[in-house]
Design an enzyme around this catalytic site. Structure first.
Site, mmCIF file in Angstrom:
data_model
loop_
_atom_site.group_PDB
_atom_site.id
_atom_site.type_symbol
_atom_site.label_atom_id
_atom_site.label_comp_id
_atom_site.label_asym_id
_atom_site.label_seq_id
_atom_site.Cartn_x
_atom_site.Cartn_y
_atom_site.Cartn_z
ATOM 1 N N ASP A 219 0.826 -1.213 0.000
ATOM 2 C CA ASP A 219 0.000 0.000 0.000
ATOM 3 C C ASP A 219 0.859 1.262 0.000
ATOM 4 O OD1 ASP A 219 0.807 -0.802 2.540
ATOM 5 O OD2 ASP A 219 -1.151 -0.572 3.475
HETATM 6 C C1 LIG Z 1 7.610 13.554 18.716
HETATM 7 C C2 LIG Z 1 6.581 13.112 17.820
HETATM 8 C C3 LIG Z 1 7.101 12.129 16.803
HETATM 9 C C4 LIG Z 1 6.022 11.703 15.931
HETATM 10 C C5 LIG Z 1 6.408 10.514 15.152
HETATM 11 C C6 LIG Z 1 5.233 10.002 14.507
HETATM 12 C C7 LIG Z 1 5.505 8.722 13.908
HETATM 13 C C8 LIG Z 1 4.357 8.196 13.123
HETATM 14 C C9 LIG Z 1 3.251 7.795 13.966
HETATM 15 C C10 LIG Z 1 2.261 7.091 13.555
HETATM 16 C C11 LIG Z 1 2.124 6.560 12.223
HETATM 17 C C12 LIG Z 1 0.723 6.206 12.101
HETATM 18 C C13 LIG Z 1 0.507 5.585 10.795
HETATM 19 C C14 LIG Z 1 -0.872 5.122 10.783
HETATM 20 C C15 LIG Z 1 -1.215 4.224 9.649
HETATM 21 C C16 LIG Z 1 -0.404 3.029 9.555
HETATM 22 C C17 LIG Z 1 -1.185 1.774 9.573
HETATM 23 C C18 LIG Z 1 -0.222 0.723 9.130
HETATM 24 O O1 LIG Z 1 0.741 0.497 9.803
HETATM 25 N N1 LIG Z 1 -0.498 0.117 7.989
HETATM 26 C C19 LIG Z 1 0.440 -0.769 7.382
HETATM 27 C C20 LIG Z 1 -0.160 -2.139 7.231
HETATM 28 O O2 LIG Z 1 -1.322 -2.106 6.434
HETATM 29 C C21 LIG Z 1 -1.723 -3.348 5.927
HETATM 30 O O3 LIG Z 1 -0.573 -3.886 5.339
HETATM 31 C C22 LIG Z 1 -0.712 -4.927 4.490
HETATM 32 C C23 LIG Z 1 -1.723 -4.562 3.447
HETATM 33 O O4 LIG Z 1 -1.837 -5.501 2.503
HETATM 34 C C24 LIG Z 1 -2.999 -4.329 4.108
HETATM 35 O O5 LIG Z 1 -3.991 -4.151 3.172
HETATM 36 C C25 LIG Z 1 -2.814 -3.117 4.944
HETATM 37 O O6 LIG Z 1 -3.994 -2.771 5.578
HETATM 38 C C26 LIG Z 1 0.794 -0.180 6.059
HETATM 39 O O7 LIG Z 1 1.575 -1.048 5.324
HETATM 40 C C27 LIG Z 1 1.497 1.134 6.242
HETATM 41 C C28 LIG Z 1 1.097 2.194 5.557
HETATM 42 C C29 LIG Z 1 1.618 3.579 5.716
HETATM 43 C C30 LIG Z 1 2.712 3.761 6.666
HETATM 44 C C31 LIG Z 1 3.083 5.176 6.798
HETATM 45 C C32 LIG Z 1 4.368 5.290 7.506
HETATM 46 C C33 LIG Z 1 4.461 6.595 8.146
HETATM 47 C C34 LIG Z 1 5.740 6.647 8.865
HETATM 48 C C35 LIG Z 1 5.805 7.697 9.863
HETATM 49 C C36 LIG Z 1 5.802 9.081 9.315
HETATM 50 C C37 LIG Z 1 6.077 10.028 10.404
HETATM 51 C C38 LIG Z 1 5.762 11.422 10.090
HETATM 52 C C39 LIG Z 1 5.872 12.223 11.318
HETATM 53 C C40 LIG Z 1 5.101 13.451 11.255
HETATM 54 C C41 LIG Z 1 4.839 14.042 12.588
#
Ligand SMILES: CCCCCCCC/C=C\CCCCCCCC(=O)N[C@@H](CO[C@@H]1OC[C@@H](O)[C@H](O)[C@H]1O)[C@H](O)/C=C/CCCCCCCCCCCCC
Ligand SMILES: O=c1ccn([C@@H]2O[C@H](COP(=O)(O)OP(=O)(O)O)[C@@H](O)[C@H]2O)c(=O)[nH]1
Length: 428
Positions: A219
């Site tokens: 994804d």
């Molecule tokens: C001091 C503060 C620091 C803040 C740091 C913040 C860090 C980020 C915090 C939270 C991230 C939340 C992300 C929420 C959504 C992610 C849900 C997820 O993990 N999904 C994964 C799995 O999904 C399944 O995977 C297999 C697929 O086949 C299924 O259909 C799916 O449903 C998915 O793979 C991940 C997707 C997106 C990931 C995004 C990564 C973001 C990384 C962090 C970015 C930090 C930005 C910080 C801004 C403040």
């Protein structure tokens, strides 16, 4: 919270339905999940003029196939097709088999034949555990404006019975929603592939879905590619309604550990996630204000937790778009459990092995969630004669190439027919 309030549960603008493009809905299925019949039924009842349902059954499963066939018979006017794993590559074509050998993501593997047959310019990848309200597809298409290439639903849950359901709802409606919406608001690629409407041309351009087959977090890479091509990613106006029948607190925790392991490999920022939890930030706020202003750290932390708790409740109400199916007391207990379990989840994900278990199979995660499977995907067995015959028409796109893979992303953080014509159902 303001962004969620602005985004969610708004009525879509009305437009000329005749101009709305057709949608190929791909449903990857792995087994006979509880609630599957009710969930799939909602896809036959969508209020949308032109769509097809493409069911992908990973491994031959009579009960599952019967269930789908029953639904297809109940709704003969809805255009639908069924693809069964064992028949996918049964034409004996060595090239087709070799082409799929490097696909490690089972969901991608499962969806490939449906993708190749999809006839419409938009595809909706929709996970098996989802229930869909009749207007949701229309709402999602309305979000696909001229500059948007992908519309994704933020994961949420249906109202279900039991405390485990409350914990899941509290998680997806508070911490998850807060981060999901914040990250999307600031334009960083944060897309969950649970329910994703995508312009097919974006995927065709890189050689089809197979290009994402190396990664478990397909994804993220799909969204990365769509954004790279200059399209915007947009959150849909309704959250995704997960309605899986099998749920418990431990199942939820295992799933969260798996997701966290994926995020760690997508961005090093994921290691900072514990810092944005209520209790850790309360401790930090207490220490910092004590150091700077000599305020009582305990009082600051307590106020911080109380305010956070109230805001989380409001956030959950906004995501739910109405009354909650549990009492405030149950919310408080589920919230506390969610808050404390998060540290266990981070600990297990950060210190655990790189192996994740997904639907009964194990995968070793490499950089960027590049997968090496430990238990192999089903290789194409000789198919029964009926299926051989019907599947011989299943071809893989000539534009596809096993070399068309995306680079390992590491820490990529991107800013990121006639309307009433219904074909009779066919077993492909
Ligand atoms: C001091 C503060 C620091 C803040 C740091 C913040 C860090 C980020 C915090 C939270 C991230 C939340 C992300 C929420 C959504 C992610 C849900 C997820 O993990 N999904 C994964 C799995 O999904 C399944 O995977 C297999 C697929 O086949 C299924 O259909 C799916 O449903 C998915 O793979 C991940 C997707 C997106 C990931 C995004 C990564 C973001 C990384 C962090 C970015 C930090 C930005 C910080 C801004 C403040
Ligand atoms: O080996 C697999 C694992 C998953 N899936 C499909 O991928 C989607 C997401 O799976 P799951 O709900 O297990 O993932 P999660 O949301 O927990 O990451 C579902 O439609 C599954 O049927 C699949 O086709 N093959």
């Amino acid at each position: 919270m303001s962004y969620s309030l602005y985004k969610f549960h708004r009525k879509p603008s009305h437009s000329n339905l005749k101009e709305i493009p057709g949608v190929s809905i791909i449903k990857p299925l792995t087994g006979l999940d509880t609630n599957l019949y009710e969930n799939l039924k909602t896809f036959f009842n969508l209020q949308y003029p032109r769509y097809e349902l493409l069911f992908c059954v990973q491994e031959h499963d009579n009960e599952l196939i019967d269930l789908i066939e029953r639904l297809r018979e109940e709704y003969p006017d809805v255009d639908s097709q069924l693809f069964v794993g064992s028949q996918k590559f049964s034409s004996g074509d060595k090239l087709l088999k070799n082409d799929t050998m490097d696909i490690k993501n089972p969901k991608i593997y499962n969806m490939l034949p449906a993708y190749e047959k999809a006839q419409y310019p938009y595809i909706l990848i929709s996970d098996s555990g989802l229930l869909m309200h009749e207007h949701t597809l229309y709402d999602m298409v309305m979000c696909m404006t001229d500059n948007v290439g992908l519309v994704h639903q933020m994961p949420f849950t249906c109202d279900r019975k039991g405390f485990a359901a409350s914990v899941e709802k509290v998680y997806f409606g508070t911490q998850h929603a807060r981060m999901y919406m914040t990250i999307n608001l600031i334009g960083i690629n944060c897309v969950t592939g649970m329910s994703c409407l995508i312009r097919k041309e974006c995927i065709d351009r890189v050689g089809g879905l197979r290009a994402f087959g190396h990664y478990i977090a397909e994804d993220y890479y799909i969204a990365y590619e769509v954004a790279k091509q200059g399209w915007k990613l947009r959150v849909a106006s309704t959250p995704a309604q997960q309605n899986s029948g099998e749920y418990s607190v431990s199942t939820w925790i295992d799933r969260m550990i798996r997701w966290c392991k994926l995020r760690m490999r997508l961005s090093p920022l994921a290691y900072l996630e514990p810092l944005q939890e209520c209790f850790s930030s309360a401790i930090l706020a207490g220490i910092v204000t004590n150091y700077l202003f000599e305020w009582n750290a305990l009082v600051v932390a307590a106020c911080h937790i109380l305010i956070w708790f109230i805001l989380d409740y409001l956030m959950l109400r906004i995501t739910q778009g109405g009354a909650l199916p549990f009492s405030k007391f149950e919310f408080a207990i589920a919230w506390l459990l969610r808050e404390f379990s998060s540290f266990y989840i981070y600990f297990k994900a950060f210190t655990g092995s790189s192996i994740v278990k997904w639907r009964g199979k194990e995968y070793r995660l490499g950089s960027g969630t590049r997968a090496e499977e430990l238990s192999s995907l089903p290789l194409p067995p000789p198919a029964p004669s009926l299926l051989v015959e019907s599947s011989s028409s299943t071809t893989l796109s000539s534009s596809s190439s096993s070399n068309s893979t995306l680079p390992v992303a590491g820490p990529h953080l991107l800013s990121s027919s006639s309307s009433s014509t219904k074909q009779s159902s066919q077993l492909v």
